[in-house]
Design a protein around this motif. Structure first.
Motif, PDB file in Angstrom:
ATOM      1  N   LEU A   3       0.823  -1.387   0.108  1.00 45.87           N
ATOM      2  CA  LEU A   3      -0.156   0.121  -0.003  1.00 45.87           C
ATOM      3  C   LEU A   3       0.775   1.360   0.067  1.00 45.87           C
ATOM      4  CD1 LEU A   3      -2.905   0.815   0.043  1.00 45.87           C
ATOM      5  CD2 LEU A   3      -2.729   1.120   2.569  1.00 45.87           C
ATOM      6  N   LEU A   4       1.967   1.042   0.901  1.00 44.84           N
ATOM      7  CA  LEU A   4       2.900   2.364   0.761  1.00 44.84           C
ATOM      8  C   LEU A   4       3.433   2.517  -0.458  1.00 44.84           C
ATOM      9  CD1 LEU A   4       4.175   4.792   2.440  1.00 44.84           C
ATOM     10  CD2 LEU A   4       5.948   2.877   3.194  1.00 44.84           C
ATOM     11  N   TRP A   5       3.776   1.617  -1.216  1.00 46.96           N
ATOM     12  CA  TRP A   5       4.513   1.669  -2.524  1.00 46.96           C
ATOM     13  C   TRP A   5       3.398   2.100  -3.615  1.00 46.96           C
ATOM     14  CZ3 TRP A   5       8.414   1.798  -5.640  1.00 46.96           C
ATOM     15  CH2 TRP A   5       8.002   1.353  -6.978  1.00 46.96           C
ATOM     16  N   LYS A   6       2.206   1.722  -3.528  1.00 48.44           N
ATOM     17  CA  LYS A   6       1.137   1.866  -4.479  1.00 48.44           C
ATOM     18  C   LYS A   6       0.933   3.382  -4.330  1.00 48.44           C
ATOM     19  CE  LYS A   6      -3.027   0.406  -6.298  1.00 48.44           C
ATOM     20  NZ  LYS A   6      -4.112  -0.282  -6.245  1.00 48.44           N
ATOM     21  N   HIS A   7       0.430   3.781  -3.163  1.00 45.56           N
ATOM     22  CA  HIS A   7       0.028   5.330  -2.908  1.00 45.56           C
ATOM     23  C   HIS A   7       1.124   6.453  -3.057  1.00 45.56           C
ATOM     24  CE1 HIS A   7      -4.050   3.905  -3.345  1.00 45.56           C
ATOM     25  NE2 HIS A   7      -3.789   2.879  -2.340  1.00 45.56           N
ATOM     26  N   CYS A   8       2.335   6.066  -2.581  1.00 45.43           N
ATOM     27  CA  CYS A   8       3.297   7.026  -2.205  1.00 45.43           C
ATOM     28  C   CYS A   8       4.554   6.819  -2.918  1.00 45.43           C
ATOM     29  CB  CYS A   8       3.470   7.184  -0.842  1.00 45.43           C
ATOM     30  SG  CYS A   8       2.327   7.383   0.359  1.00 45.43           S
ATOM     31  N   LEU A   9       5.430   5.879  -2.699  1.00 42.01           N
ATOM     32  CA  LEU A   9       6.941   5.470  -3.009  1.00 42.01           C
ATOM     33  C   LEU A   9       7.219   5.367  -4.419  1.00 42.01           C
ATOM     34  CD1 LEU A   9       7.994   3.724   0.109  1.00 42.01           C
ATOM     35  CD2 LEU A   9       8.405   6.108  -0.413  1.00 42.01           C
ATOM     36  N   ARG A  10       6.052   4.920  -5.043  1.00 46.67           N
ATOM     37  CA  ARG A  10       6.032   4.412  -6.679  1.00 46.67           C
ATOM     38  C   ARG A  10       6.527   5.769  -7.254  1.00 46.67           C
ATOM     39  NH1 ARG A  10       0.963   2.172  -9.583  1.00 46.67           N
ATOM     40  NH2 ARG A  10      -0.375   4.195  -9.205  1.00 46.67           N
ATOM     41  N   TRP A  84      14.250  -6.616   3.273  1.00 46.88           N
ATOM     42  CA  TRP A  84      14.568  -7.526   2.779  1.00 46.88           C
ATOM     43  C   TRP A  84      13.494  -8.150   1.584  1.00 46.88           C
ATOM     44  CZ3 TRP A  84      17.374 -10.555   0.288  1.00 46.88           C
ATOM     45  CH2 TRP A  84      17.119 -12.091  -0.106  1.00 46.88           C
ATOM     46  N   VAL A  85      12.143  -7.926   2.216  1.00 46.07           N
ATOM     47  CA  VAL A  85      11.321  -8.143   1.254  1.00 46.07           C
ATOM     48  C   VAL A  85      11.225  -7.083   0.264  1.00 46.07           C
ATOM     49  CG1 VAL A  85       8.604  -8.267   0.929  1.00 46.07           C
ATOM     50  CG2 VAL A  85       9.664  -9.408   3.029  1.00 46.07           C
ATOM     51  N   GLY A  86      11.741  -5.830   0.596  1.00 51.17           N
ATOM     52  CA  GLY A  86      11.688  -4.795  -0.396  1.00 51.17           C
ATOM     53  C   GLY A  86      10.294  -4.078  -0.810  1.00 51.17           C
ATOM     54  N   ILE A  87      10.498  -2.832  -1.355  1.00 55.12           N
ATOM     55  CA  ILE A  87       9.211  -2.125  -1.638  1.00 55.12           C
ATOM     56  C   ILE A  87       8.668  -2.716  -2.806  1.00 55.12           C
ATOM     57  CG2 ILE A  87       8.424   0.307  -2.361  1.00 55.12           C
ATOM     58  CD1 ILE A  87      10.847   1.302  -1.007  1.00 55.12           C
ATOM     59  N   GLY A  88       7.317  -3.106  -2.582  1.00 58.30           N
ATOM     60  CA  GLY A  88       6.563  -3.667  -3.662  1.00 58.30           C
ATOM     61  C   GLY A  88       7.195  -5.278  -4.048  1.00 58.30           C
ATOM     62  N   GLY A  89       7.838  -5.676  -2.844  1.00 60.68           N
ATOM     63  CA  GLY A  89       8.351  -7.005  -3.102  1.00 60.68           C
ATOM     64  C   GLY A  89       9.536  -7.282  -3.993  1.00 60.68           C
TER      65      GLY A  89
END
Length: 118
Positions: A3-10, A84-89
Motif C-alpha cells: 500500500l505504501l508503494w502503490k500510493h506514495c513511494l512508486r 529484505w522483502v523490499g518495496i513492492g516485493g
C-alpha cells in the motif's frame, strides 16, 4: 508495504529506477561490457545493483545496531525484514530472479567476474 508503494513511494522511486535502467545508463553499459558475457544480459544490471546495495545496507544496519547496543530491538528486526522483502516485493523478487537465472545459465558472467565474485 504494498500500500505504501502503490500510493506514495512508486511516484518517487520509479523515475529514479528508470534513470538507472535506461538503455544509455552507465550501470547498464558497464555491466554489458565488463560483467555479463552476453551484452543482452545487461538488462539485469540495475536490478542486480539495487538488490546488492539494499542487502549490503540493511545487513550493515543490523550489524551496526548489534555491535553498538549489544542487542537487536524488534523495531530493527522489523525494518530489516521490511527491507529484505523490499518495496513492492522487489528485493525478494530480484534475489529470486538472480538465483534462478544463475542456476540455469553457467555462462552468465565474464570469466574474471565469475572467478572473483562467483
Amino acid at each position: 508495504n504494498g500500500l505504501l508503494w502503490k500510493h506514495c513511494l512508486r511516484h518517487i522511486l520509479r523515475p529514479l529506477f528508470y534513470i538507472i535502467d535506461s538503455s544509455y545508463s552507465p550501470v547498464r553499459w558497464i555491466a554489458s561490457r565488463y560483467i555479463y558475457k552476453n551484452p543482452r544480459h545487461g538488462d539485469y544490471a540495475a536490478t542486480a545493483f539495487l538488490v546488492t546495495l539494499s542487502a549490503f545496507l540493511s545487513l550493515s544496519m543490523v550489524f551496526w545496531y548489534q555491535l553498538t547496543y549489544g542487542t537487536l530491538s524488534w523495531t530493527v528486526i522489523t525494518v530489516y525484514y521490511w527491507l529484505w522483502v523490499g518495496i513492492g516485493g522487489r528485493q525478494m523478487g530480484g534475489a529470486y530472479t538472480f538465483a534462478h537465472k544463475e542456476g540455469h545459465n553457467a555462462y552468465l558472467y565474464q570469466p574474471w567476474f565469475k572467478k572473483t565474485i562467483g
